[in-house]
Scaffold this motif. Sequence first.
Motif, PDB file in Angstrom:
ATOM      1  N   ILE A   1     -34.326  42.257  61.656  1.00 45.49           N
ATOM      2  CA  ILE A   1     -35.442  42.784  62.204  1.00 45.49           C
ATOM      3  C   ILE A   1     -34.942  43.778  63.302  1.00 45.49           C
ATOM      4  O   ILE A   1     -35.666  45.085  63.369  1.00 45.49           O
ATOM      5  CB  ILE A   1     -36.401  41.904  62.832  1.00 45.49           C
ATOM      6  CG1 ILE A   1     -36.912  41.078  61.467  1.00 45.49           C
ATOM      7  CG2 ILE A   1     -37.465  42.628  63.402  1.00 45.49           C
ATOM      8  CD1 ILE A   1     -37.712  39.936  61.951  1.00 45.49           C
ATOM      9  N   ASN A   2     -33.949  43.768  64.069  1.00 46.98           N
ATOM     10  CA  ASN A   2     -33.663  44.732  65.308  1.00 46.98           C
ATOM     11  C   ASN A   2     -33.065  45.911  64.526  1.00 46.98           C
ATOM     12  O   ASN A   2     -33.143  47.032  65.146  1.00 46.98           O
ATOM     13  CB  ASN A   2     -32.466  43.950  65.961  1.00 46.98           C
ATOM     14  CG  ASN A   2     -33.044  42.979  66.796  1.00 46.98           C
ATOM     15  OD1 ASN A   2     -34.403  42.833  67.181  1.00 46.98           O
ATOM     16  ND2 ASN A   2     -32.310  42.167  67.510  1.00 46.98           N
ATOM     17  N   LEU A   3     -32.194  46.041  63.362  1.00 43.73           N
ATOM     18  CA  LEU A   3     -31.803  47.060  62.753  1.00 43.73           C
ATOM     19  C   LEU A   3     -33.016  48.032  62.099  1.00 43.73           C
ATOM     20  O   LEU A   3     -32.961  49.134  62.083  1.00 43.73           O
ATOM     21  CB  LEU A   3     -30.770  46.627  61.633  1.00 43.73           C
ATOM     22  CG  LEU A   3     -29.591  46.228  62.254  1.00 43.73           C
ATOM     23  CD1 LEU A   3     -28.424  45.703  60.984  1.00 43.73           C
ATOM     24  CD2 LEU A   3     -28.800  47.260  62.923  1.00 43.73           C
ATOM     25  N   ILE A   4     -34.073  47.214  61.656  1.00 46.01           N
ATOM     26  CA  ILE A   4     -35.243  47.920  61.153  1.00 46.01           C
ATOM     27  C   ILE A   4     -35.831  48.587  62.332  1.00 46.01           C
ATOM     28  O   ILE A   4     -36.274  49.784  62.109  1.00 46.01           O
ATOM     29  CB  ILE A   4     -36.035  46.981  60.359  1.00 46.01           C
ATOM     30  CG1 ILE A   4     -35.192  46.396  58.835  1.00 46.01           C
ATOM     31  CG2 ILE A   4     -37.251  47.556  60.089  1.00 46.01           C
ATOM     32  CD1 ILE A   4     -36.160  45.384  58.034  1.00 46.01           C
ATOM     33  N   ASN A   5     -36.042  47.997  63.114  1.00 43.96           N
ATOM     34  CA  ASN A   5     -36.836  48.451  64.527  1.00 43.96           C
ATOM     35  C   ASN A   5     -35.888  49.746  64.852  1.00 43.96           C
ATOM     36  O   ASN A   5     -36.611  50.716  65.364  1.00 43.96           O
ATOM     37  CB  ASN A   5     -36.803  47.478  65.561  1.00 43.96           C
ATOM     38  CG  ASN A   5     -37.906  46.339  65.362  1.00 43.96           C
ATOM     39  OD1 ASN A   5     -38.954  46.735  64.436  1.00 43.96           O
ATOM     40  ND2 ASN A   5     -37.878  45.237  66.080  1.00 43.96           N
ATOM     41  N   GLN A   6     -34.562  49.527  65.136  1.00 47.96           N
ATOM     42  CA  GLN A   6     -33.879  50.683  65.530  1.00 47.96           C
ATOM     43  C   GLN A   6     -33.788  51.840  64.525  1.00 47.96           C
ATOM     44  O   GLN A   6     -34.013  52.954  65.073  1.00 47.96           O
ATOM     45  CB  GLN A   6     -32.418  50.268  65.311  1.00 47.96           C
ATOM     46  CG  GLN A   6     -31.499  51.234  66.208  1.00 47.96           C
ATOM     47  CD  GLN A   6     -29.953  50.543  66.118  1.00 47.96           C
ATOM     48  OE1 GLN A   6     -29.589  49.943  65.274  1.00 47.96           O
ATOM     49  NE2 GLN A   6     -29.243  50.987  67.353  1.00 47.96           N
ATOM     50  N   ALA A   7     -34.142  51.860  63.135  1.00 54.56           N
ATOM     51  CA  ALA A   7     -34.223  52.816  62.554  1.00 54.56           C
ATOM     52  C   ALA A   7     -35.781  53.356  62.589  1.00 54.56           C
ATOM     53  O   ALA A   7     -35.852  54.445  62.296  1.00 54.56           O
ATOM     54  CB  ALA A   7     -34.146  52.288  60.932  1.00 54.56           C
ATOM     55  N   GLY A   8     -36.453  52.567  62.918  1.00 52.52           N
ATOM     56  CA  GLY A   8     -37.862  53.135  63.168  1.00 52.52           C
ATOM     57  C   GLY A   8     -38.241  53.624  64.487  1.00 52.52           C
ATOM     58  O   GLY A   8     -39.157  54.152  64.798  1.00 52.52           O
TER      59      GLY A   8
ATOM     60  N   LEU B   1     -37.775  52.242  67.629  1.00 44.71           N
ATOM     61  CA  LEU B   1     -38.222  51.479  68.684  1.00 44.71           C
ATOM     62  C   LEU B   1     -37.331  51.206  69.806  1.00 44.71           C
ATOM     63  O   LEU B   1     -37.741  50.975  70.946  1.00 44.71           O
ATOM     64  CB  LEU B   1     -38.820  50.198  68.159  1.00 44.71           C
ATOM     65  CG  LEU B   1     -39.788  50.382  67.135  1.00 44.71           C
ATOM     66  CD1 LEU B   1     -40.605  49.043  66.560  1.00 44.71           C
ATOM     67  CD2 LEU B   1     -41.265  50.914  67.908  1.00 44.71           C
ATOM     68  N   TRP B   2     -35.882  51.086  69.363  1.00 42.01           N
ATOM     69  CA  TRP B   2     -34.852  50.855  70.320  1.00 42.01           C
ATOM     70  C   TRP B   2     -33.930  52.136  69.973  1.00 42.01           C
ATOM     71  O   TRP B   2     -33.780  52.240  68.913  1.00 42.01           O
ATOM     72  CB  TRP B   2     -34.186  49.754  70.266  1.00 42.01           C
ATOM     73  CG  TRP B   2     -35.212  48.528  70.598  1.00 42.01           C
ATOM     74  CD1 TRP B   2     -35.569  48.186  71.792  1.00 42.01           C
ATOM     75  CD2 TRP B   2     -35.679  47.427  69.981  1.00 42.01           C
ATOM     76  NE1 TRP B   2     -36.521  47.092  71.835  1.00 42.01           N
ATOM     77  CE2 TRP B   2     -36.362  46.687  70.611  1.00 42.01           C
ATOM     78  CE3 TRP B   2     -35.076  47.037  68.636  1.00 42.01           C
ATOM     79  CZ2 TRP B   2     -36.998  45.458  70.253  1.00 42.01           C
ATOM     80  CZ3 TRP B   2     -35.637  45.929  67.995  1.00 42.01           C
ATOM     81  CH2 TRP B   2     -36.499  45.151  68.923  1.00 42.01           C
ATOM     82  N   PRO B   3     -33.322  52.667  71.167  1.00 38.07           N
ATOM     83  CA  PRO B   3     -32.514  53.647  70.966  1.00 38.07           C
ATOM     84  C   PRO B   3     -30.954  53.046  70.431  1.00 38.07           C
ATOM     85  O   PRO B   3     -30.605  51.899  70.727  1.00 38.07           O
ATOM     86  CB  PRO B   3     -32.071  54.343  72.388  1.00 38.07           C
ATOM     87  CG  PRO B   3     -32.620  53.224  73.421  1.00 38.07           C
ATOM     88  CD  PRO B   3     -33.635  52.580  72.523  1.00 38.07           C
ATOM     89  N   ALA B   4     -30.267  53.724  69.826  1.00 38.20           N
ATOM     90  CA  ALA B   4     -28.992  53.162  69.287  1.00 38.20           C
ATOM     91  C   ALA B   4     -28.079  53.168  70.418  1.00 38.20           C
ATOM     92  O   ALA B   4     -27.960  54.000  71.180  1.00 38.20           O
ATOM     93  CB  ALA B   4     -28.347  54.103  68.111  1.00 38.20           C
ATOM     94  N   THR B   5     -27.449  52.111  70.719  1.00 40.61           N
ATOM     95  CA  THR B   5     -26.608  51.756  71.626  1.00 40.61           C
ATOM     96  C   THR B   5     -24.939  51.303  71.099  1.00 40.61           C
ATOM     97  O   THR B   5     -24.991  50.818  70.272  1.00 40.61           O
ATOM     98  CB  THR B   5     -26.877  50.677  72.681  1.00 40.61           C
ATOM     99  OG1 THR B   5     -27.164  49.489  71.947  1.00 40.61           O
ATOM    100  CG2 THR B   5     -28.162  50.995  73.470  1.00 40.61           C
TER     101      THR B   5
END
Length: 70
Positions: A48-55, A57-61
């Motif tokens: 779910i975190n990788l989907i949110n990142q693609a959307g 919602l969270w910057p890639a770190t």
Amino acid sequence: MSQPIDGVLIFEDLQRITGYARRSDVERILIDQGVRLFRGRLGPWTTINLINQAGGLWPATAERYEAEIL
């Protein structure tokens, strides 16, 4: 049958979410949308975190490690 890992979406979940049945179609649509996925023996999976990142919602770190791990 094993218990699902919290936050992990397995192939059956991804089929339901994307609306595609074939493995190649599920992988293609996820990659096209920028979702990082992993190819396992039972099919692709992601989190779910990788989907949110693609959307967005969270910057890639980038993970940083100290030299001691080498």
